[in-house]
Design an enzyme around this catalytic site. Structure first.
Site: not given
Ligand code: PNW
Length: 463
Positions: A19, A76, A120, A164-165, A294, A296, A367, A414, A421-422
Site C-alpha cells: 500500500q 507497524r 499483509h 494481517n486479516e 483490527n 473499522y 488497526e 490506520w 486502498e486495495w
Molecule cells: C484492512 N472488509 O482491510 C487492511 O488491513 C488494510 O490494509 C486496509 O487498508 C484497511 O483495513 C482499510 O480498508 C480491510 O471488506 C479491507 O470487510 C476490507 C474489509 C476489511 C478490512
C-alpha cells in the site's frame, strides 16, 4: 471513567508494504498476487496499481522523521515477501532485506518500536501459480520465509505479527474475488482459511526459533462485530453463522485449539474439512503474546426473509460461503467514505469479548481509522474533523474496555499515510498525513496534530 491511558501504552500507526512502498520492480522484487491483480482490467478502481504508491521505499528516512515528529512510540509495517524472497522459496534478496533493516534502524534511532507484520496480502505470484493458500505447501513456504526474516531482523524487531486479516486473504481473495488473486471458489476459500491458520502457527514457531531472546508474537484479525437485527432466535442464528466465518474460524484453532463444531456443520455441503490433518490445531494453538484486533465497522444481519437469491458466480459475489439464509444490512447512522458505519461500541465489544474468551491475553488494536474525502484548503492545510471525531470515539471505547478489565497494550492508527486502498486504488484516503500523489508531498492533516497531542499527554481530550 478516566481519560488517561496506562503508562507504557504503545501509541502507533500502521501501514502495509504494497500500500505504501512502490518500487515494485526494484532491487530484485518480483510480482506478488496484487501486482498481477492490479494489471487485470476491471479489478482495481481507475486501473490503479501499487507500482509507485506513496513512494515510501525511497522516502523511508523522511517518513521516519515524520513519525518521530508526531511522537509515535511504535510503527507497524509489513515486509513484502517477494521483495525479500523473490520466488517465494529458496534464495533471499539481500537488497530487499537491507531496506527493512535500515527501516528498523531508523525507527530505533528515534525510539520508535518496530512492529513487523510478515504477511499483509502480497503472496509471491509464483506461489499462487503453484496453487496459493488453498494448497497446504504454501503454509510451509510461509514458515521458511518467517524463519529467514526472523534471522535477518530478529536482533532489532521486538514485535512480530504473523498474518494481517486472514479473513480478507481467504474470503475476499478466494470466495468473493474482489481482492487478489480474484478467485471465486467457496471450497478453496475454506481451504485457504485453514492453511492460513496453519501458516500462522508454523510461522510463530519459526519466529521463536530464529529470533534471539523473547520475541513478542501476535496475529492481527479483523474479527467481526456482528449484531443481529432483532433478538429473535432466527436472527440470532444468522449472527452466529456469520460470527463463525468471520471470527471463530480463526480464534477457534488459534486460542482454543479446535474449529467450532457449528462451522463444520454450516459448511458441510461445501467441504468435509478433510484438509485439516491430525495435529494441525496443536500447531495453530501457539501461545500468543498478544492478539491484534483490527476494527473499522460493525456488521448487522438477520435471517433472510423469503427465498435466498442464487449465489452468483463472478467476482463481487458475497464473501460469505454457506450463508444463503442470512441477509446483510447497512447499519444505521453515520458512515465514512468507505460507506462503513461509524460505531465505536463494536470495538468495545470485541476487546471485552476476547478478554472473556482468553482471560489475561494482552490485546493490541493493530488497526483503527477511517477514510474521508480529505482535500487541501486554499492555504494548503487539510482539515479532517470527522476523522478526529472517529478516532476520539474509538479511543473512548478502548478506555472503557481498559476500565472493564481488557489488557489493551497499544493502539495503531490506520494509517500513517494516504495510500493504495486495495480494490479502491487511490480513491480512498485513510492517512493522518495527506499525500499529494503528483509530487509525493506529505502534509499533516489536523488529525495528525490531534494524535500527536494525545500521544504527548497520554490523555483523551474532553468532548
Ligand atoms: C484492512 N472488509 O482491510 C487492511 O488491513 C488494510 O490494509 C486496509 O487498508 C484497511 O483495513 C482499510 O480498508 C480491510 O471488506 C479491507 O470487510 C476490507 C474489509 C476489511 C478490512
Amino acid at each position: 471513567m478516566t481519560t488517561t491511558f496506562p503508562p507504557g501504552f504503545l501509541w502507533g500507526a500502521a501501514t502495509a508494504a504494497y500500500q505504501v512502498e512502490g518500487a515494485a520492480r526494484e532491487d530484485g522484487r518480483t510480482d506478488s498476487i496484487w501486482d498481477t491483480f492490479c494489471r487485470t482490467p476491471g479489478r482495481v478502481l481507475g486501473g490503479d496499481t501499487g507500482d509507485v504508491a506513496s513512494d515510501h521505499y525511497h522516502r523511508r528516512a523522511d517518513d521516519v522523521r515524520l513519525m518521530a515528529g508526531l511522537g509515535l512510540g511504535a510503527y507497524r509495517f509489513s515486509v513484502s515477501w517477494p521483495r525479500v524472497q523473490p520466488t517465494g522459496r529458496g534464495p533471499v534478496s539481500q537488497r530487499g532485506l537491507d531496506f527493512y533493516r535500515a527501516l528498523a534502524d531508523d525507527l530505533l534511532v528515534h525510539g520508535i518500536t518496530p512492529v513487523l507484520t510478515l504477511y499483509h496480502w502480497d503472496l509471491p505470484q509464483e506461489l499462487e501459480d503453484a496453487g496459493g493458500w488453498p494448497e497446504r505447501t504454501t503454509a510451509h513456504r510461509f514458515a521458511d520465509y518467517a524463519h529467514l526474516v526472523g534471522q535477518a531482523l530478529g536482533d532489532r524487531v521486538p514485535w512480530w505479527i504473523t498474518l494481517n486479516e486472514p479473513w480478507c486473504s481467504a474470503f475476499l481473495g478466494y470466495a468473493a474475488g474482489i481482492h487478489a488473486p480474484g478467485r471465486t471458489d467457496d471450497e478453496a476459500a475454506l481451504r485457504a482459511a485453514h492453511h492460513l491458520n496453519l501458516a500462522h502457527g508454523l510461522a510463530a514457531q519459526a519466529v521463536r526459533a530464529a529470533v534471539p531472546g523473547r520475541p513478542q508474537v501476535a496475529v492481527a484479525l479483523n474479527a467481526g462485530a456482528v449484531r443481529a437485527r432483532t433478538d429473535s432466535p432466527e436472527d440470532a442464528d444468522a449472527a452466529r453463522r456469520v460470527d463463525a466465518l468471520a471470527t471463530r474460524i480463526f480464534t477457534g484453532p488459534m486460542l482454543h485449539g479446535a474449529y467450532p463444531a457449528d462451522l463444520f456443520a454450516d459448511t458441510a455441503a461445501l467441504t468435509d474439512w478433510s484438509f485439516v490433518r491430525d495435529g494441525d490445531t496443536d500447531v495453530i494453538r501457539h501461545p500468543l503474546d498478544a492478539l491484534g484486533v483490527n476494527y473499522y465497522a460493525p456488521m448487522l444481519v438477520s435471517a433472510a426473509d423469503g427465498k435466498a437469491p442464487p449465489r452468483p458466480a463472478g467476482p463481487g459475489r458475497s464473501p460469505w460461503p454457506a450463508t444463503e439464509g442470512v441477509t446483510f444490512h447497512q447499519p444505521p447512522g453515520r458512515r465514512t467514505a468507505m460507506d462503513w458505519a461509524v460505531d465505536p461500541t463494536g470495538l468495545y465489544d470485541l476487546l471485552t469479548r476476547f478478554t472473556r474468551e482468553a482471560p489475561g491475553l494482552p490485546l493490541l488494536v493493530t488497526e483503527n481509522g477511517a477514510a474521508y474525502d480529505d482535500k487541501p484548503g486554499a492555504d494548503g492545510a487539510v482539515h479532517d474533523p470527522e476523522r478526529i471525531a472517529y478516532l476520539h470515539a474509538h479511543l473512548e471505547s478502548v478506555l472503557r474496555a481498559l476500565a472493564d478489565g481488557a489488557d489493551v497494550r497499544g493502539y495503531f492508527l490506520w494509517s500513517l499515510l494516504d495510500n493504495f486502498e486495495w480494490a479502491y486504488g487511490y480513491s480512498k484516503r485513510f492517512g493522518m498525513v495527506y499525500v499529494d500523489y503528483a509530487t509525493q508531498a506529505r502534509t499533516l492533516k489536523s488529525s495528525a496534530r490531534w494524535y500527536a497531542e494525545l500521544i504527548r499527554t497520554g490523555r483523551l481530550p474532553q468532548g
